[in-house]
Each structure stands twice: as structure tokens, then as C-alpha cells.
Enzyme design. Structure first.
Site, short mmCIF file in Angstrom:
data_model
loop_
_atom_site.label_atom_id
_atom_site.label_comp_id
_atom_site.label_asym_id
_atom_site.label_seq_id
_atom_site.Cartn_x
_atom_site.Cartn_y
_atom_site.Cartn_z
N HIS A 55 -1.48 -1.74 10.48
CA HIS A 55 -0.98 -3.11 10.47
C HIS A 55 0.25 -3.22 11.37
O HIS A 55 0.96 -2.23 11.60
CB HIS A 55 -0.58 -3.55 9.05
CG HIS A 55 -1.75 -3.79 8.15
ND1 HIS A 55 -2.05 -5.03 7.62
CD2 HIS A 55 -2.69 -2.95 7.65
CE1 HIS A 55 -3.11 -4.94 6.84
NE2 HIS A 55 -3.53 -3.68 6.84
N GLU B 52 0.82 -1.22 0.00
CA GLU B 52 0.00 0.00 0.00
C GLU B 52 0.85 1.26 0.00
O GLU B 52 0.49 2.26 0.62
CB GLU B 52 -1.00 0.00 1.16
CG GLU B 52 -2.10 -1.04 0.98
CD GLU B 52 -3.33 -0.79 1.84
OE1 GLU B 52 -3.44 0.30 2.43
OE2 GLU B 52 -4.19 -1.68 1.90
#
Length: 585
Positions: free
Chosen positions: A568, A294
Site C-alpha cells: 500500500h 494490518e
């Protein structure tokens, strides 16, 4: 053949692309700011309440009007830029390559196999959510450019610190001791955790002599010999402290498996199911390959590249395809690249990217796929090349779309096999084959049962997996609950580390398993620990490496260093590889 740094075949095409993007960027930026001014993170909301600022509605009202008008004003330029930018994507290679030329070729080689026939390799994967600022705010993360700079600084801070191993000479604790993060100097933090200075050396370690420990000062040392005041016979497994930091110095039991010394366990490393693991404050020292997901924003990718240059000489970024894919098929337009970003200490010999053609919904706007690379490690004693394969991916995201992810796993398995078959040389040794990334499914949710049973897990070993749908009891989930990202329990690396080590707190901040459609979730089973969703994986394959190489897990790491910067938890893996010396003689 060496990789080309530019993704375009010649300077003329690159110039057209640059001009087109310059015309598009103002319109794109104003649209991004329009979204960002209307969408606040929970951190910004809390700060406004604490400062008793009540002008935010006016900022939203006038800001949205101004940015919308600027967006409309620059739209004609963006359209012209698009007409220049889109056609050249047909001849664009699917990544940019950044290389730092070393002062000596030896600095890019690992001589472990040439000198000792063994070496260890460290890998980390992390999802950073570096989307354009306005879109990232829907994940409760803002200020993408500042976060990118802070993330790069934190990674380098951890990776470039001295890789110190303390040898404990004691009858009850024999082996090497990796210092805990608490032994490192504390650094001050600024916005989004960007550090003002890196950890300094020399490093001083002191403790109470009454406990049988001694004070140690280290400066760029790989191993430190720490004698203990004990009347019993000391261990003699290692006769010299001058051992390479890449050699496995942990002790082996009679059954052939390593056993962790008590002192090692006291420093945060736990040993369970034959797997050493820990929750670490910092990124592992001497990290070899870093895979990020990402990293969609181009400016953020460039900031990361500049920040990581001191630690990694070979970086692949802006990985993916744009515009109509396949060319001429307007029904599948890619607004974003794959978001994959790979940084390696070792030279990249070959690289190949494939994009998933079966993306659906909002995921179809990004060119998610698989990046496979072949890196040159060094040479063995016969002067043959020693290489490794590394693969990173980001699968389809929306819950309930298990069939799409299952098919993507089929593609990943085939593409890896094809890449290795096309690039394998008969006179080289393959010492690792690693697959990592954000798989967007976990190994405990009933909703992900289809992916959990994929045959990929027969080829690649998951150190955290006990079986389909069952995690090992020590495993920690890697997906944080987005609304709670800035709460005190997890907003700093230290607080997040303490939270992850306590099951009752993990339940509040780690995303829970997803039940099967139409069924009630019963989790965890009686007598089993609460794990949470682990969607970030590092897998390794032993079938594809050279037959005379043996692989052993040195450590699995859950890293809290990016607390407050992403939703995350990064995951690390260190592998020991031993090459049978008789083959080289």
C-alpha cells in the site's frame, strides 16, 4: 481517568495469559515457518536465479518435514496453553497502551491556540501487511519482523527530521517553502530499506547563484528567510521569519483561498482543485497522529512500538478481541486482532474499540473494527481544553462483498456518533474530527458503487473525491500490484516517487478498477486521467468541531517511503485550524 497500560484488570490474569501464550507460541511459530519455507516471494525467487542456487527444492522438502514434525511435537503444549489463554480473553480490554512519560507536561501540549488561535495538524494512514510471515508471503511480502523494524525506522526518520519552512522573498513567489525531500541528506540502506543512520542536521541547501537562489544552512530551525536578488519590490506579507511551523504561512488570494507560490510548486507541491498535494519521499515532519492497519503480528507490533517511541509518546497496539466473540459463541472465533495500531503525540483521554460482527470468509478470523480516541491538544486563551477526535478502521476485504462493507460503514457512523456524544464536555473546544483507514473499496470501480454512495461521505469530507464514483484528476491510487512489488520502477522510495508521477507507469503498478459483475470495464472515460484503486482514506468532518473553528486543507500527501516494505501507499493529510479570537475574549 488515565488509560491503563495493561489490557488485563490485574496482574494475576495477565500472568495466566502470558503463560498460556508462551505455551502456544512454539507451535504457532513452527506452523508459520512450515508455510514460509514452502512459499517464496518474487524477490527471493529472483535472488535464487541470480545466485544460480538450485538447492531450494531440497530446502523445501526437508524444511517442511522438520517444521511439520516440530509442529506436531509442540501441539500438546499449545493445547494446554490454549486452555489457559482462551478463557481470560473474556476480561481483556481491547488494546494495550504504551506511554512515554515526558520530562515536562508542556512537551505534550500544542500551544498554538493559546498563543495565536491557530494550529496545523498532520495525520497519516498506512496498511503495513504485518501478518505472520507465512501468511504475509501470500501478499508477496516476507520477513515480517525485519520489515517491522525497517518500517519503524523509516517512519521515525521522516517524522523526526527538522520541520523547515523556507520563506522566499520575491515578487513572483511569496510564502513559505517546504523543502523537497531531495534537499535531505541521502542515507544508506540495508536489508528491506532499514537505514543505518538518520538524516543529520545541520542541513545545507545550495544552488547556483545565477538562478537567484542562495545557500542556506539550517539547524533545528522552523523557518528560514531566503532573500532573492531581484530589483522589484519584495512581498511584505510576512515581516519576520520567526513564525511557528504550525502556522499557515501560505498566501491567500482575493477570493479567500490560498494560492500556491511558484517556488512552492517547483519543490514538488502541486495545487489543483483548491487542494495542495504532492508525492513525497518521506513521512511528513512533525506528524501528530499515525494510524496503521494490518499490524496483526504481536512481535511486529512490539518492534514498531519500540521504534516509534522517540516520536510518539502515546501508542495503542494489539487492538481487538480474541477467541469466541461474543463470549461463548464458538461459531465466531477470532484468531487475529483488528490489526489497528495508533500512535499519537498528544495524550489519549478516552479510547473505545468496536469489532464488526458481520465479517465473512477469511476476514471473519480477524477482529476488524473501529478504534476511536479523544486526544488532548492543549488549551485556548480562556484556559479551556482543546481536544480532537480521531477514528481508524479496516473494513471487509474480499471484492464483491459491497453489502458487508456498506453495513460496516453504517456501524462506523453510529459508533463514532455514540463515542463523541458520550465523551463530549461542554467547556472544551473540538478542533478536528478525522476518520481514516483501509476501506477496501475505491471511488472509481463500478463494483464498489454501493459503498461510494454511502451517507458517511456526507458527514466526512474526502479531499480526493470529486463525487460518488469520480476521483479528482490529480489523485493517485494506493493499492500496488503485488507481483510487481520488487521491480526496479517501484522498489525504492525514489523510484516509486518517479513512477507515481507518470501516468503511463502508474498503469503498470497500481491496481486497476474492478468492473461490476458481468459487465465490461471501460476505464478511464474519454479525456479523464488513469487513477487506479485508492482504498486508503483520510477524511475529516467539519460539522462536529466547535462552531468558531475553521478548517482548511494544507496538504494531501502520497508517501513512497515504505517502497518494498508493503503493498500500500501511505496517505497523509495536514489540516490548518483557525479559532475565532472574538469568542475567547
Amino acid at each position: 481517568m488515565a488509560l491503563q497500560t495493561s489490557p488485563f484488570p490485574n496482574g494475576f490474569v495477565a500472568c495466566i495469559h502470558a503463560v498460556g501464550w508462551v505455551l502456544i507460541l512454539p507451535c504457532f511459530w513452527f506452523l508459520d515457518r512450515l508455510i514460509a519455507v514452502c512459499k517464496s516471494t518474487t524477490l527471493e525467487q529472483t535472488q535464487r536465479l541470480e545466485q544460480e542456487c538450485y538447492l531450494h527444492p531440497l530446502t523445501v522438502f526437508f524444511g517442511s518435514i522438520i517444521f511439520f514434525l516440530l509442529f506436531l511435537a509442540t501441539a500438546p503444549l499449545a493445547l494446554l496453553g490454549f486452555l489457559l489463554w482462551a478463557p481470560v480473553q473474556v476480561c481483556r480490554r481491547p488494546f494495550c497502551y504504551h506511554r512515554v512519560v515526558p520530562s515536562s507536561p508542556e512537551k505534550e501540549r500544542h500551544r498554538g491556540f493559546e498563543l495565536a488561535g491557530k494550529a496545523s495538524f498532520g495525520f497519516v494512514t498506512a496498511n503495513l501487511c504485518l501478518l505472520p510471515d507465512g501468511i504475509a508471503r501470500f501478499n508477496n511480502l516476507g520477513h515480517t519482523q525485519r520489515r517491522a523494524a525497517a518500517i519503524g525506522q523509516r517512519i521515525v526518520e521522516g517524522v523526526c527530521r527538522p520541520h523547515i519552512r523556507i520563506f522566499v522573498d520575491s515578487p513572483n513567489s511569496c510564502g513559505t517553502l517546504s523543502p523537497s525531500n531531495s534537499l535531505l541528506p541521502t542515507v544508506t540502506s540495508s536489508t528491506y530499506g532499514a537505514t543505518d543512520r538518520q538524516a543529520q542536521s545541520p542541513l545545507s541547501i545550495s544552488s547556483d547563484p545565477a538562478d537567484g537562489h542562495v545557500s542556506v544552512t539550517v539547524s533545528n530551525s522552523h523557518m528560514v528567510f531566503v532573500p532573492c536578488d531581484d530589483k522589484k519590490e519584495p512581498c511584505t506579507e510576512s515581516d519576520s521569519p520567526h513564525v511557528s511551523s504550525n502556522q499557515n504561512s501560505n498566501q491567500h488570494g482575493q477570493d479567500g483561498h490560498r494560492s500556491a507560490p511558484p517556488a512552492l510548486l517547483s519543490q514538488g507541491l502541486r495545487w489543483q482543485d483548491d487542494v495542495p498535494w504532492e508525492v513525497s519521499l518521506l513521512f511528513p515532519a512533525n506528524l501528530d497522529i499515525l494510524c496503521l492497519e494490518e499490524v496483526f503480528d504481536k512481535r511486529a507490533a512490539q518492534k514498531l512500538t519500540q521504534a516509534l517511541r522517540p516520536a510518539f509518546g502515546h501508542i495503542l497496539y494489539d487492538v481487538g478481541v480474541y477467541a469466541c466473540q461474543p463470549p461463548g459463541r464458538c461459531s465466531s472465533f477470532k484468531f487475529f486482532n483488528s490489526g489497528l495500531f495508533l500512535a499519537s503525540r498528544f495524550p489519549v483521554l478516552q479510547a473505545q474499540y468496536h469489532w464488526f460482527p458481520n465479517g465473512g470468509g477469511e476476514d471473519a478470523l480477524a477482529a476488524k473494527g473501529l478504534l476511536s480516541v479523544k486526544v488532548l491538544i492543549g488549551q485556548n486563551r480562556k484556559k479551556n481544553n482543546v481536544v480532537g477526535y480521531f477514528n481508524c478502521t479496516h473494513l471487509h476485504a474480499p471484492e464483491g462483498d459491497g453489502e458487508i462493507r456498506y453495513e460496516q460503514l453504517n456501524m462506523v457512523r453510529k459508533w463514532i456518533s455514540d463515542f463523541q456524544a458520550a465523551n463530549k464536555q461542554p467547556d472544551e473546544d473540538v478542533v478536528f474530527d478525522v476518520l481514516c483507514g483501509d476501506f477496501n473499496f475505491d471511488n472509481c470501480s463500478p463494483d464498489d458503487a454501493q459503498e461510494q454512495n454511502h451517507s458517511l461521505f456526507e458527514d466526512y469530507r474526502d479531499p480526493c473525491r470529486a463525487g460518488p464514483g469520480k476521483e479528482k484528476p490529480w489523485v493517485i491510487g494506493t493499492l500496488l500490484e503485488q507481483p510487481t512489488l520488487y521491480e526496479d520502477d517501484i522498489n525504492t522510495p525514489e523510484n516509486l516517487q518517479r513512477t507515481l508521477e507518470r501516468e503511463e507507469l502508474r498503469k503498470q503498478y497500481i491496481s486497476p478498477p474492478v468492473p461490476a459483475k458481468g459487465q465490461q470495464l471501460v476505464y478511464p472515460e474519454s479525456g479523464q486521467p488513469w487513477v487506479g484503486r485508492r482504498i486508503d482514506y483520510i477524511l475529516y468532518c467539519e460539522n462536529s468541531i466547535s462552531k468558531h473553528c475553521q478548517t482548511e486543507i494544507e496538504e494531501v500527501t502520497f508517501i513512497t517511503h515504505l517502497a518494498g516494505l508493503t503493498d500500500h501507499i501511505p496517505v497523509g493529510l495536514r489540516l490548518n485550524v483557525v479559532m475565532d479570537q472574538s469568542v475567547d475574549e
